[in-house]
Design an enzyme around this catalytic site. Structure first.
Site, short mmCIF file in Angstrom:
data_model
loop_
_atom_site.label_atom_id
_atom_site.label_comp_id
_atom_site.label_asym_id
_atom_site.label_seq_id
_atom_site.Cartn_x
_atom_site.Cartn_y
_atom_site.Cartn_z
N ARG A 1 0.80 -1.23 0.00
CA ARG A 1 0.00 0.00 0.00
C ARG A 1 0.84 1.28 0.00
O ARG A 1 0.31 2.37 -0.20
CB ARG A 1 -0.96 0.00 1.20
CG ARG A 1 -2.18 -0.87 0.92
CD ARG A 1 -3.19 -0.74 2.03
NE ARG A 1 -2.78 -1.51 3.20
CZ ARG A 1 -3.13 -1.20 4.44
NH1 ARG A 1 -3.85 -0.11 4.69
NH2 ARG A 1 -2.76 -1.95 5.45
N ARG B 1 40.30 44.85 -8.43
CA ARG B 1 39.25 45.21 -9.39
C ARG B 1 39.85 46.22 -10.36
O ARG B 1 40.88 46.85 -10.07
CB ARG B 1 38.05 45.82 -8.67
CG ARG B 1 38.41 47.10 -7.94
CD ARG B 1 37.30 47.57 -7.02
NE ARG B 1 37.62 48.89 -6.50
CZ ARG B 1 37.09 49.41 -5.40
NH1 ARG B 1 36.23 48.72 -4.68
NH2 ARG B 1 37.43 50.61 -5.02
N ARG C 1 24.26 24.37 6.21
CA ARG C 1 24.42 23.00 5.72
C ARG C 1 25.42 22.23 6.57
O ARG C 1 26.11 22.81 7.41
CB ARG C 1 24.83 23.05 4.25
CG ARG C 1 23.68 23.56 3.36
CD ARG C 1 24.15 23.76 1.94
NE ARG C 1 24.81 22.58 1.42
CZ ARG C 1 25.71 22.60 0.45
NH1 ARG C 1 26.05 23.74 -0.13
NH2 ARG C 1 26.28 21.49 0.04
N ALA D 1 28.08 42.13 2.06
CA ALA D 1 27.01 41.55 1.25
C ALA D 1 27.54 40.99 -0.06
O ALA D 1 28.43 41.58 -0.68
CB ALA D 1 25.97 42.62 0.96
N TYR E 1 27.77 33.26 0.15
CA TYR E 1 28.04 31.83 0.24
C TYR E 1 29.38 31.62 0.92
O TYR E 1 30.42 32.10 0.45
CB TYR E 1 28.07 31.17 -1.16
CG TYR E 1 28.54 29.75 -1.06
CD1 TYR E 1 27.80 28.81 -0.33
CD2 TYR E 1 29.74 29.33 -1.63
CE1 TYR E 1 28.25 27.51 -0.17
CE2 TYR E 1 30.19 28.02 -1.49
CZ TYR E 1 29.44 27.11 -0.75
OH TYR E 1 29.88 25.83 -0.60
#
Ligand code: UD1
Ligand code: MG
Length: 449
Positions: A15, A422, A315, A362, A348
């Site tokens: 089932r 940069r 995680r 950020a 991340y």
């Protein structure tokens, strides 16, 4: 008394409509079988034997992963619960302790209840775990004689009068091993379904004047899972129990019905868990932390005073020291963040170690994967990582260093240094106005066509 657990798990579970063996379906992030094993092992059994048939190989892998001392016995044909227990005869030859029979598809039986059942075997030859059923349905009925259990009658074999009894058999039974294997020899399959019923053991024991006792528990513990509906019911019951426990030990939850726990979640007192938080397996939260709405956590350790979320994802291997702040849309994996680290927005952090008081701006990404291997990012104490920094691992940032916003950091940064990675900004005076005029003119000319 030494205990041997015998867990019946050979049934097909038709089932469930599934390719996965029934007992490997999950409640609160652990298989039904793991829940049964966890409860059973609280009795510290000297043997844990699983009787498997359908999906035996997968069941063996799962049970050994839980406890490598589990033993698997094959029941090639499912001829009934009595026949299933009979399969353990050779394995348990010479065993003089008690056998506790559990079902692999009944995940909510508590350790407390099993202890009561096991303790009752001091004065009883056979103990059966029974419950008062709101709707007794097709459960076996417990027929009593005074305060003793006389026999168990299966629904299909029961008279109307017997069917009206609401005291039912959960399926859990405790019995001394020598008596069990003596009585199993006397079982037959002359009943409505032609099966060897383990439950017939009770009448056989009574006939020998052996004492049979009922130990009662709450109906909610005895739910057996045969379908996805019952799987969802088991999950619901588990969550209800777990939420009540958390509230009881001093966890604040404004909307407990929206918080989802795993079988092994540990939360300390004065922690606040806001609405819609999900705990996957392996999460520990210490005291006085706040887990804000819509966060998803698994395999993470969160220390005192941390603030997580809203919308955070932790995680496996996320190790957060005291007062770490993880803000919205931040993912942390296999990383250690020391005291007072802040990662407040859109970042991340993977395979990293971040020193105390460091601020991560950020949009920062630890670029830990080169397509083949994972690499480490090591960031010192009191570092300021400017917004939108790409940290291309392996890379080390020294104590007190600073990275300019928008930098791609491919080389180590010494302690106290400012890293600029940069291109240089160039301003062209008046060019914006000129270009806009030109673009608008093109737009108008296209509409004319
Ligand atoms: C059984 C009990 C019933 C009780 C009910 C509680 C018997 C005869 N009846 O009925 O009194 O109220 O459980 O849920 O014991 N299994 C095997 N091999 C077999 C048959 C079964 O391993 O040959 C396993 C199943 O996988 C399952 C458990 O034993 O985990 C119970 O079997 P099931 O067929 O569900 O028994 P019920 O008819 O529900
Ligand atoms: Mg059943």
């Amino acid at each position: 008394m030494t205990v041997a657990l015998v867990i019946l798990a050979a049934g097909k579970g038709t089932r469930m409509q599934s390719d996965i063996p029934k007992v490997l379906h999950e409640v609160a992030g652990a298989s039904l079988l793991a829940h049964t094993l966890k409860a059973g092992q609280s009795l510290q059994p000297s043997r844990t034997i699983i009787v498997a048939g359908h999906g035996a190989q997968e069941i063996e892998v799962a049970s050994k992963a839980y406890d490598e001392n589990c033993e698997l016995i094959l029941q090639t044909e499912q001829l009934g619960t009595g026949h299933a227990v009979e399969q353990t005869r050779a394995t348990l030859a010479g065993f003089k302790g008690s056998v506790i029979v559990l079902y692999g598809d009944t995940p909510l039986i508590s350790a407390k209840t099993l202890k009561r059942l096991n303790d009752s075997l001091v004065t009883s030859a056979v103990s059966v775990l029974g419950f008062q059923a709101t709707d007794p349905g097709k459960y076996g009925r417990l027929i009593t004689q005074g305060d003793k259990l006389d026999r168990i009658v299966e629904f299909k074999d029961a008279s109307d009068e017997e069917r009206s009894i609401k005291l039912c058999n959960s399926g859990v039974m405790g019995i001394s091993a020598p008596l069990l294997f003596e009585l199993l020899l006397q079982l037959d399959n002359k009943n409505a379904v032609g099966e060897y019923y383990l439950t017939d053991i009770v009448a056989l024991a009574t006939a020998q004047n052996a004492t049979c006792t009922i130990v009662q528990c709450d109906e909610s513990e005895t739910l057996g899972v045969n379908s996805r509906v019952e799987l969802a019911q088991a999950e619901h019951t588990f969550q209800t129990i777990r939420r009540a426990e958390a509230l009881k030990i001093g966890v604040t939850m404004p909307a407990p019905e929206t918080v989802h726990f795993s079988f092994d979640t540990i939360i300390g007192r004065d922690t606040v868990i806001e609405q819609n938080v999900v705990f996957g397996p392996g999460v520990t939260v210490e005291n006085g932390a706040r887990i804000r709405s819509f966060s998803h956590l698994e395999g993470a350790h969160i220390s005192d005073g941390c603030i997580i979320g809203p919308y955070a994802r932790l995680r496996p291997g996320a190790e957060l020291a005291e007062n770490v702040k993880i803000g919205n849309f931040v993912e942390v994996k296999a990383s250690t963040l020391h005291e007072n680290v802040k990662v407040n927005h859109l970042s991340y952090i993977g395979d990293a170690n971040i020193g105390a008081r460091t601020n991560i701006g950020a949009g920062t990404v630890t670029c830990n994967y080169d397509g083949a291997m994972k690499h480490q990012t090591k960031i010192g104490q009191d570092v300021f990582i400017g917004s939108n920094t790409m940290l291309v691992a392996p890379v080390k940032i020294g104590d007190g260093a600073l990275t300019a916003s928008g930098s791609v950091i491919v080389n180590d940064v010494p302690s106290g240094a400012l890293a600029l990675g940069r291109s240089k900004q160039v301003n062209k005076p008046g060019l914006a106005f000129k270009l806009m005029k030109k673009f608008k003119a093109i737009k108008v000319s296209k509409k004319g066509n």
